[in-house]
Design an enzyme around this catalytic site. Structure first.
Site, PDB file in Angstrom:
ATOM      1  N   SER A 156       0.805  -1.225   0.000  1.00  0.00           N
ATOM      2  CA  SER A 156       0.000   0.000   0.000  1.00  0.00           C
ATOM      3  C   SER A 156       0.837   1.273   0.000  1.00  0.00           C
ATOM      4  O   SER A 156       0.301   2.357  -0.226  1.00  0.00           O
ATOM      5  CB  SER A 156      -0.953   0.016   1.202  1.00  0.00           C
ATOM      6  OG  SER A 156      -0.225   0.091   2.414  1.00  0.00           O
ATOM      7  N   LYS A 194       0.546   4.595   7.035  1.00  0.00           N
ATOM      8  CA  LYS A 194      -0.052   5.442   6.000  1.00  0.00           C
ATOM      9  C   LYS A 194       0.443   6.880   6.146  1.00  0.00           C
ATOM     10  O   LYS A 194       1.000   7.261   7.176  1.00  0.00           O
ATOM     11  CB  LYS A 194      -1.587   5.430   6.117  1.00  0.00           C
ATOM     12  CG  LYS A 194      -2.238   4.095   5.805  1.00  0.00           C
ATOM     13  CD  LYS A 194      -2.117   3.716   4.353  1.00  0.00           C
ATOM     14  CE  LYS A 194      -2.830   2.398   4.052  1.00  0.00           C
ATOM     15  NZ  LYS A 194      -2.169   1.243   4.686  1.00  0.00           N
TER      16      LYS A 194
END
Length: 235
Positions: A156, A194
């Site tokens: 990701s 993230k």
């Protein structure tokens, strides 16, 4: 390492595809795992996708492809190759640790960090802690403060130069500036790496991969557990 629920859901999707030729609906998944709402299924699906076990096919209803199964299940693995267009500045090397038995050159000052495990959606940092696992890293990679290391599981963040299998070095903190790559804990149960964005009254956890969606949360649902300060990669 998958959580128990992630493991159950992955095998349920795989079996459903084998028997019916189509992935199960969110309601079927919710009932199979005996969850109260579909939001829990969404979190599990996101975690499995980020870790490279499944892939959602765009513009098709109920279209989930199982890319690979856990190591304890017989399979024909078909890993998804990571893009190689990004060329980050990464420290390569054979840094010693009590995990590998490698030796550190005497003229390199090192710091020993706890290695907590693999970071991916679904597992709190507290649950990853293993006091028997440590990693020696060059002290020059770290600043002041307390640090720990995590192995990256999933793709990701590949467009930020963070690949599956990399080891990230994290400075422990509960605050971070906008745009910083952080370890965030969502709902006190889901830890993920993230980029942090603040949008109005919401907190956005932004992946660095166009195949994944940015997720928005009220501030009270997100707790910062550290920020990225370094990266190690082995070949």
């Amino acid at each position: 390492m998958l959580t128990k629920k992630q493991h159950q859901l992955l095998l349920f999707i795989h079996d459903h595809l084998q028997k019916n030729g189509v992935s199960p609906s969110f309601d079927e998944m919710k009932d199979a795992l005996q969850l109260k709402s579909k939001s829990g299924i969404h979190r599990l699906i996101t975690g499995l996708e980020e870790r490279g076990f499944i892939k959602r096919l765009a513009h098709r209803a109920r279209a989930i492809e199982v890319v690979r199964l856990p190591e304890d299940v017989p399979q024909a693995a078909t890993p998804v190759p990571a893009p190689t267009s990004f060329a980050p500045n990464v420290i390569m090397g054979n840094f010693g640790s009590n995990l590998t038995g490698a030796k550190v050159e005497a003229d390199i000052e090192v710091t020993t960090l706890p290695l907590y495990g693999r970071i991916a959606a679904g597992t709190p940092i507290e649950a990853l802690r293993d006091q028997s696992s440590y990693l020696d890293v060059p002290a020059s990679l770290l600043g002041s403060g307390e640090h720990y290391a995590l192995d990256v599981d999933g793709d990701s963040m590949i467009e930020a130069g963070i690949l599956d299998g990399d080891t990230v070095l994290i400075e422990r903190t509960d605050t971070a500036e906008n745009g910083t790559i952080v370890v965030a804990l969502v709902d006190n149960e889901e830890a993920t790496l993230k980029r942090l964005r603040r949008k109005g009254g919401a907190v956005a956890l932004e992946p660095a991969n166009k195949n994944y969606e940015t997720r928005l949360f009220p501030p009270e649902r997100v707790r910062i557990q550290g920020k990225l300060v370094g990266l190690l990669r082995r070949y």
